[in-house]
Design a protein around this motif. Structure first.
Motif, PDB file in Angstrom:
ATOM      1  N   GLU A 164      16.223   2.636 -10.804  1.00  0.00           N
ATOM      2  CA  GLU A 164      14.978   1.286 -11.455  1.00  0.00           C
ATOM      3  C   GLU A 164      13.638   2.593 -11.229  1.00  0.00           C
ATOM      4  OE1 GLU A 164      13.573  -1.849 -13.897  1.00  0.00           O
ATOM      5  OE2 GLU A 164      15.585  -2.498 -12.571  1.00  0.00           O
ATOM      6  N   ALA A 165      12.929   2.170 -10.261  1.00  0.00           N
ATOM      7  CA  ALA A 165      12.066   2.910  -9.944  1.00  0.00           C
ATOM      8  C   ALA A 165      11.711   4.529  -9.557  1.00  0.00           C
ATOM      9  CB  ALA A 165      11.230   2.315  -8.146  1.00  0.00           C
ATOM     10  N   MET A 166      13.077   5.370  -9.081  1.00  0.00           N
ATOM     11  CA  MET A 166      13.008   6.413  -9.250  1.00  0.00           C
ATOM     12  C   MET A 166      12.538   6.864 -10.926  1.00  0.00           C
ATOM     13  SD  MET A 166      15.408   9.323  -7.431  1.00  0.00           S
ATOM     14  CE  MET A 166      16.663   8.523  -8.481  1.00  0.00           C
ATOM     15  N   LEU A 173       5.481   6.436  -5.627  1.00  0.00           N
ATOM     16  CA  LEU A 173       4.827   5.664  -7.524  1.00  0.00           C
ATOM     17  C   LEU A 173       6.742   4.656  -6.875  1.00  0.00           C
ATOM     18  CD1 LEU A 173       3.721   7.020  -9.772  1.00  0.00           C
ATOM     19  CD2 LEU A 173       2.286   5.307  -8.425  1.00  0.00           C
ATOM     20  N   ILE A 174       7.812   5.371  -6.575  1.00  0.00           N
ATOM     21  CA  ILE A 174       8.711   4.427  -5.651  1.00  0.00           C
ATOM     22  C   ILE A 174       8.885   3.521  -5.486  1.00  0.00           C
ATOM     23  CG2 ILE A 174      10.883   5.020  -4.860  1.00  0.00           C
ATOM     24  CD1 ILE A 174      11.415   7.603  -6.003  1.00  0.00           C
ATOM     25  N   THR A 175       7.635   3.215  -4.248  1.00  0.00           N
ATOM     26  CA  THR A 175       7.454   1.633  -3.944  1.00  0.00           C
ATOM     27  C   THR A 175       6.884   0.934  -4.434  1.00  0.00           C
ATOM     28  OG1 THR A 175       5.078   2.369  -2.815  1.00  0.00           O
ATOM     29  CG2 THR A 175       7.294   3.853  -1.494  1.00  0.00           C
ATOM     30  N   LEU A 229       1.120  -1.180   0.157  1.00  0.00           N
ATOM     31  CA  LEU A 229      -0.400   0.241  -0.069  1.00  0.00           C
ATOM     32  C   LEU A 229       0.898   1.309   0.233  1.00  0.00           C
ATOM     33  CD1 LEU A 229      -2.143  -2.753   1.430  1.00  0.00           C
ATOM     34  CD2 LEU A 229      -2.892  -0.325   2.213  1.00  0.00           C
ATOM     35  N   ALA A 230       0.239   2.524  -0.706  1.00  0.00           N
ATOM     36  CA  ALA A 230       1.203   4.072  -0.518  1.00  0.00           C
ATOM     37  C   ALA A 230       0.430   4.868  -0.710  1.00  0.00           C
ATOM     38  CB  ALA A 230       1.736   3.773  -1.269  1.00  0.00           C
ATOM     39  N   TYR A 231       0.433   5.807   0.275  1.00  0.00           N
ATOM     40  CA  TYR A 231      -0.608   6.692   0.401  1.00  0.00           C
ATOM     41  C   TYR A 231      -0.141   7.895   0.345  1.00  0.00           C
ATOM     42  CZ  TYR A 231      -3.418   9.635   3.743  1.00  0.00           C
ATOM     43  OH  TYR A 231      -4.165  10.532   4.606  1.00  0.00           O
TER      44      TYR A 231
END
Length: 231
Positions: free
Chosen positions: A110-112, A147-149, A78-80
């Motif tokens: 890569e996520a960044m 979104l990076i998570t 989950l992300a908030y």
């Protein structure tokens, strides 16, 4: 992906949510609309685990997470993004992003890059302190950080509040693109009917802590939502 059933939650002795039930489909977008004070932010806080309900159940990806703390739910996907374009104002744009990316370990860079690809305007603001960004830029930064998570469920609390129309369009495009890729579901809390129903395929109207209207997006949905909000 997310199932909330008969949820009762509030602060102290005062309940804000009174038996709320909703679902967010896997790889889909659901929205919750309502006026200020309806309980929308309380609903997201309870979904994330920042607020423990007094009754009801929260299920995420088939698992009962009602009693799990927030950090466990975040670890599970989950992300908030809270209301108000939150960031670390004294840090630059890239430092804000790197804080999250570094915590992810090897795949953080890569996520960044993936997050910046979704909000390319941030690339030109890499060295600018977040406190000097516009409201729209800070909102894009806040969503990029989440979104990076690489979440499986993104909770968005009024992302259009105080944002110029061009950025609202960009955020809407990003939400639709993310949901269309697969692997991510979105629960969007909003007051703006047109934005919410362009982004989501299912809607819920929350008034005084209760769901008063719900349905699928179709040609008549905007009229039904506005009628429910005007009561």
């Amino acid at each position: 992906m997310l199932e909330i059933t008969d949820l009762v939650a509030g602060y102290g002795a005062s309940d804000v949510l009174h038996g709320v039930s909703l679902t967010v489909p896997e790889n889909g977008v659901a929205c919750v609309l309502g006026h200020n004070g309806a309980g929308k932010s309380t609903l997201l806080r309870a979904a994330l685990g920042l607020l423990r309900p007094s009754a009801g159940r929260v299920r995420f990806d088939g698992r009962d997470v009602t009693r799990l703390p927030a950090h466990r739910r975040v670890r599970d996907g989950l992300a908030y993004v809270p209301q108000g374009q939150q960031s670390f104002p004294q840090l630059t744009t890239v430092e804000n992003l790197r804080l999250v990316a570094d915590g992810r370990g090897r795949d953080g860079a890569e996520a960044m890059t993936e997050a910046l690809d979704l909000f390319p305007a941030l690339r030109g603001l890499a060295d600018r302190p977040a406190g000097l960004l516009s409201g729209g830029q800070r909102q894009q930064l806040a969503i990029a950080r989440a979104l990076i998570t690489r979440p499986r469920l993104l909770l968005l609390d009024e992302p259009t509040e105080g944002i110029q129309p061009s950025v609202v369009t960009q955020i809407q495009h990003t939400v639709l693109e993310l949901a269309g890729r697969g692997g991510l579901s979105v629960l969007l809390v909003e007051q703006h009917v047109d934005f919410a129903l362009r982004a989501a395929t299912r809607y819920y109207v929350l008034e005084a802590g209760r769901i008063t209207s719900a349905g699928e997006r179709d040609a008549g949905a905007p009229e039904r939502v506005r009628a429910a909000l005007s009561v």
